[in-house]
Scaffold this motif. Structure first.
Motif, PDB file in Angstrom:
ATOM      1  N   LEU A  31       0.851  -1.196   0.000  1.00 49.68           N
ATOM      2  CA  LEU A  31       0.000   0.000   0.000  1.00 49.68           C
ATOM      3  C   LEU A  31       0.881   1.238   0.000  1.00 49.68           C
ATOM      4  CD1 LEU A  31      -2.353  -1.219   2.890  1.00 49.68           C
ATOM      5  CD2 LEU A  31      -2.653  -1.601   0.418  1.00 49.68           C
ATOM      6  N   ASN A  32       1.013   1.865  -1.165  1.00 54.20           N
ATOM      7  CA  ASN A  32       1.722   3.139  -1.200  1.00 54.20           C
ATOM      8  C   ASN A  32       0.698   4.268  -1.258  1.00 54.20           C
ATOM      9  OD1 ASN A  32       0.833   3.086  -3.832  1.00 54.20           O
ATOM     10  ND2 ASN A  32       2.873   3.075  -4.771  1.00 54.20           N
ATOM     11  N   SER A  33       1.190   5.503  -1.283  1.00 55.79           N
ATOM     12  CA  SER A  33       0.269   6.649  -1.236  1.00 55.79           C
ATOM     13  C   SER A  33      -0.659   6.665  -2.437  1.00 55.79           C
ATOM     14  CB  SER A  33       1.045   7.959  -1.208  1.00 55.79           C
ATOM     15  OG  SER A  33       1.991   7.908  -0.199  1.00 55.79           O
ATOM     16  N   LEU A  36      -3.436   3.971  -1.987  1.00 54.29           N
ATOM     17  CA  LEU A  36      -4.441   4.301  -0.969  1.00 54.29           C
ATOM     18  C   LEU A  36      -5.289   5.493  -1.388  1.00 54.29           C
ATOM     19  CD1 LEU A  36      -2.578   3.589   2.373  1.00 54.29           C
ATOM     20  CD2 LEU A  36      -4.542   2.373   1.444  1.00 54.29           C
ATOM     21  N   ALA A  68       2.014  -1.918   4.235  1.00 52.48           N
ATOM     22  CA  ALA A  68       2.326  -0.586   3.733  1.00 52.48           C
ATOM     23  C   ALA A  68       3.639  -0.711   2.964  1.00 52.48           C
ATOM     24  CB  ALA A  68       2.471   0.376   4.895  1.00 52.48           C
ATOM     25  N   ASP A  69       3.856   0.208   2.027  1.00 54.11           N
ATOM     26  CA  ASP A  69       5.033   0.095   1.165  1.00 54.11           C
ATOM     27  C   ASP A  69       6.294   0.498   1.945  1.00 54.11           C
ATOM     28  OD1 ASP A  69       7.111   0.620  -0.746  1.00 54.11           O
ATOM     29  OD2 ASP A  69       5.568   0.485  -2.295  1.00 54.11           O
ATOM     30  N   PHE A  87      -1.232   8.480   6.306  1.00 53.45           N
ATOM     31  CA  PHE A  87      -2.345   7.561   6.047  1.00 53.45           C
ATOM     32  C   PHE A  87      -3.635   7.846   6.825  1.00 53.45           C
ATOM     33  CE2 PHE A  87       0.609   4.030   4.274  1.00 53.45           C
ATOM     34  CZ  PHE A  87       0.672   4.735   3.070  1.00 53.45           C
ATOM     35  N   GLY A 112      -0.127  -3.378   6.965  1.00 55.99           N
ATOM     36  CA  GLY A 112      -1.220  -2.549   6.448  1.00 55.99           C
ATOM     37  C   GLY A 112      -2.242  -3.348   5.638  1.00 55.99           C
TER      38      GLY A 112
END
Ligand code: CAA
Length: 261
Positions: A31-33, A36, A68-69, A87, A112
């Protein structure tokens, strides 16, 4: 809307269902910006579309999402994390969706990824699913609600075990612990999840939204307050045509046709 990190489908077998696939195969759907942010946009789109009654969120056979990345986060300073309120906005965009979201988890749901699955309303798992909060191995802690949601879902002892050791839990253990509601063979998971979502989408959307709100209230309130809220919303459902239709259909031995009014 076209997305870089998601595939959004409307399965022909289940009108009323939006199927969102996380699609960063090169990073096991980390999950990168971008992902998301796009997920928030796709969910808002589904929330605003009256033809969608239920959402299924899934990944790939190998990974729902491996966390999360880490590569995106590794060089960040405390100031970076604090300024970006890392986040928080993205999590809120998921938490505030009023339509039901089913997580269909195959393979890894770690960090995440496990937290994202737990932000959904319930989890259907493939027999290959593996859940974990391995942040301790990286010298950090879960950061998108894992310490709170996992503890509420599986209890303190198992949550402590998972979070302090970073170990993974397979689908059967996750079902026994109450993290997962049902398990399906991996090759049937998405079809079965879409079927379950189709059933939900065929109900009154008003009653569905209120039922979701009520179950979620059980996490936030005392029993007395929660039961009082339930009574109020139960009474209010009698203001809708859908209650008349649902009960008339039962009495007349036919299928209800809910209109969402
Ligand atoms: N972030 C960024 N990239 C990731 C990733 C992640 N969380 N998980 C996997 N990837 C990448 C790998 O770096 C690798 O990329 P390259 O091919 O460029 O090297 C690719 O995805 C495939 O992964 P692996 O080669 O590691 O695959 P594997 O089958 O050998 O192992 C795995 C799978 C056990 C899931 C392993 O990838 C792994 O341990 N991933 C990290 C899990 C993790 O620690 N998650 C928590 C992240 S922190 C977090 O989520 C904080 C929070 O709460 C906000």
């Amino acid at each position: 809307m076209a997305f870089e990190t998601l595939i959004v489908e409307r399965p022909t077998t289940a009108p009323g269902v939006a199927l969102i696939r996380l699609n960063r195969p090169e990073a096991l759907n980390a999950l990168n910006s971008v992902l998301l942010t796009e997920l928030g946009q796709a969910l808002a789109q589904a929330q605003g579309d009256d033809t969608v009654g239920c959402i299924v969120l899934t990944g790939s056979p190998k990974a729902f999402a491996a966390g999360a990345d880490i590569k995106e986060m590794s060089d960040k300073s405390y100031a970076d994390m604090f300024k970006a309120d890392f986040f928080t906005a993205q999590a809120r965009a998921i938490e505030t969706v009023r339509k039901p979201i089913i997580a269909a988890v195959s393979g890894y749901a770690l960090g995440g990824g496990c937290e994202l699955a737990m932000m959904c309303d319930f989890i259907l798992a493939a027999d290959t699913a593996k859940f974990g909060q391995p942040e301790i191995n990286l010298g950090v802690a879960p950061g998108i609600g894992g310490t709170q949601r996992l503890t509420r879902l599986v209890g303190k002892s198992k949550a402590m075990d998972m979070i302090l050791t970073g170990r993974m839990m397979d689908a059967e253990e996750a079902e026994r612990a109450g993290l997962v509601s049902r398990i399906f063979p991996a090759d049937q998971l998405v079809d079965e999840a879409v079927k379950v979502a189709g059933k939900i989408a065929s109900q009154s959307p008003l009653a569905t939204a209120m039922n979701k709100e009520l179950v979620n209230a059980a996490y936030e309130t005392t029993l007395t307050t929660g039961v009082a809220l339930e009574r109020r919303l139960f009474h209010s459902l009698f203001a809708f045509d859908d209650q008349k239709e649902g009960m008339a259909a039962f009495v007349e031995k036919r299928k209800p046709a809910f209109k969402g009014s």
